[in-house]
Scaffold this active site. Sequence first.
Site: not given
Lengths: 546, 459
Positions: A68, A99, A199, A65
């Site tokens: 994230a 991550r 992003h 999503c």
Amino acid sequence: MISAHDNKAPADPAVIKEKILTKYPPKVARKRAKQILINEALQNETPEITANVRTIPGIITMRGCTYAGCKGVIMGPTRDIVNITHGPIGCGFYSWLTRRNQTDATAPDAQNYMTYCFSTDMQDKDIIFGGEKKLEAAIQEAYDLFHPKGICVFATCPVGLIGDDIHAVAAKMKKKLGDCNVFAFSCEGYKGVSQSAGHHIANNQVFRHLVGNKDEGKPGKYRINLLGEYNIGGDGFEIDRLLNKCGITNNATFSGNSSYDQFASAHTSDLNAVMCHRSINYVADMLEVKYGIPWIKVNFIGAGAAAKSLRKIAQYFGDQELIDRVEEVIAEEMPAVEAVAKEVRPRTDGKTAMLFVGGSRAHHYQELFKELGMKTISAGYEFAHRDDYEGRHVIPNLKVDADSRNIEELEVEADESLYSPRKSEDELKALAESGLEFKGYEGMIPDMENGTMVIDDLNQYEAEQLVELLKPDIFCAGIKEKFSIQKLGIPMKQLHSYDSGGPYAGFQGAINFYREIDRLVNSKVWGYMKAPWQENPELSATYVWE
Amino acid sequence: MLLRHTPEKIAERHALTINPAKTCQPIGAMYAALGVHGCLPHSHGSQGCCAYHRSTLTRHYKEPISAGTSSFTEGASVFGGQANLLQALDNIFTVYEPEVVAVHTTCLSETIGDDLPQIVDKATKDGKIPKGKDVIYANTPSYVGSHVTGFSNMVKGMAMKAEHTGKKNGKVNIIPGWVEPADMEEIKRLAGLIGVEIILFPDTSGILNGPLSGEYKMFPEGGVTIDALKSAGDSIGTLAMGEWCSADAARYLDTNHKVPCRVLDIPIGLMATDRFVDALRIIAGVSVPEEVTHERGQLVDMISDMHQYFFHKKVALAGDPDQLIAMTEFLVSIDMWPVHVVSGTPGKAFEKRIRELTADLPYEVNVKCDQNADMFLLHQWIKNEPVDMLIGNTYLKYMARDEDIPLVRWGFPILDRQGHQYFPTVGYKGGIRLLEKILNALLDRKDRDDPETSFELVM
């Protein structure tokens, strides 16, 4: 040894596509048909694919999503900012250390908050009465405990729904605290269709609240920023090692192994080198418009690609001294890479790969597989847009749908005091004529062979079908896909987090990757799928003891 | 130092949780649902929740975790998620052909007020749920409870499938709580030895510890069937393990189907296993076979053999309430000293229970279990009162390294080690394994730290 990969299936992509689509309800089949493309080389244009559209409810997707993408991908690798997730506990918990972002906080006084998970842990009363007061108190508590340079706030789904004004809270606290930069991200999970939206939201806020705040960066003669590199498995460390060796200063990486000051001084660099086109190409554009820094596309994944990228950077600066040094470094690094490639290649040559990750990795890693003599027979992105497939020339024609309109586009113009063109128009023109491409990216499709399958937003059912029908020697995707593929007897390499491996960037990274793929495709374990009594279930007529 | 900013001085925090000792409800619902045969869990909300839950469960169990999502975008968030769920159910039954879909909500669908029973009812009426297939569901808003309550809610959703025919089936329902697939297997083995027919739900054994065979089955052989769940209303009784994870479902069966229940602790350690075996014997009216008593004796033997190495060693614990209660009792029973206990799952009874279990110790245990209880606080407690051992999930490894304390990985999630899927920690055999893990950690440390003059071959 009996290999799981004997008996290659007939590989007519049209038949495979048809077979995949028949299982779907008609509406789903129509939509997926446009996202599954059989690659064909056309003279002057790239075939069109549908991308960056909504995921179909109920179809088991690889996507995550917006939160994230924002908190996990872009801001996650930044060590000295306190990242507070405003929401119920889950979102913060799941993005806590998962991550494999590495960071070098070994300096004695270095701040590092990446090992901490900060959350407002909203409860039902916060949902009913609003969470702004709690957020304000949480920022204060974080400040009192750590006195960081920056505090970032991330909105989760319910925060957007109940209408907490996180930006107002952040602005108020920034003013109140005085020496701490507090800003917020409206990155609710439901915004946009994939991580990509996150992003974008993250990059915009970093650009707006951080870049340009510090006029002194790292010293050096050739100073660049590396954009779209997240230091998964230490990739950024290897790239930095190479740049240092060449005498190039990496002033700021967005955002692997990054720090507050690096972002703040990014406007002082002289070139932007873009790794992951998807996650950050718009930041490169904004840095150029506002501060006058040109950008080029680079790729440090693959030995050949790394050499090419170093040469591009040297060509940009144009000093013979740097150009020579880069050649020396390549000459020093290459023999070790070639030696490993030569050793491994007899065992990897002719093997096939499938790659379904991210929004650039599925393209970049094809270079490494080529160096191993392996062919990528199918690839696609999890959250890319059409330009990542077809090249930047399609950007003016991209359809802006309702979901994309939700994501803010920053309007930037030249900064009154800080704009300064790094090269004159004539210099840029001359460089372009000598073969250095600015702001260029051709996308993944032109690099893939005819008859390969390019698939956007692959899902679990299609992955399983592809693997059964095309029997690749290796499949690359993420953790959610890992074990369903491996159950089929096919080695699976995670390319978001690299499993336990890495770095895979640069020359040392290429060596690591060659050895890793050799290990995976030649592991004995894939020959153990069937017990002896399953291979020959019929009792034979003679018995061994006769 | 990886947690270099954690100060020794403890300041009250009201708003900021740091390094939580819990996560959110839906992941628990997803794990529970995987213990139903032929079941595809479905997350009703935006797709990131589902991705996160699948990733975390995958990293812990090292197995494929399939689950659907309603993939909300802004439109669904404004207009409601009914259309998404109806479409999702249609797609799921067409493409993946599960026997059951287990739907749980997220904070998003809960906040906008989606009504699951109504939507599932509409799906049934619209023919989106094929004949012979089932949908179960649970409400799991992430801003209430924790992953533990989410698990409990979905288990109650399973109990709601129970039917009551008036004819007893002669079986005992066992609700094992959030334990590993290996633990569920061990419970079935013990019940088998004792000679009691059971209905175990959920049952993730065979599903989340499956073989590698070159075949992928989205729905492996294991799991409780819907038929078995229906039959749970005709059982002679229910043993629920763990107040937090299992009691709601057991009480539902008691209230609605007159199946009497007993809520026990999870059978971790000597005494909790004793109580489980005894309860099972009594409810089924059978005697305990020698084999089980023999296993018990082996655990007692090991405790006595190595007592000198763990006697009065101080332990800090983080995890989930049902597990921590059983572990605390086990540690106290072998003369170890739990000194700090933290659980992010709220519930006042927890602190009371831990205090009861540790009442005879010569100090007062630090215990916290509300939503402000987190691993940051646990770390601060340890800085103020050091311990000899940490027991809890993988996230404790940072603290273990910084403070140089041996860590026994136990609980959820374990992201960096294997074995928990295959080796139980419940029952007497599980107790032996748990004690072995504790001993190994302590003895490895002793071997590392002992001076050369007193380095021992025989221990």
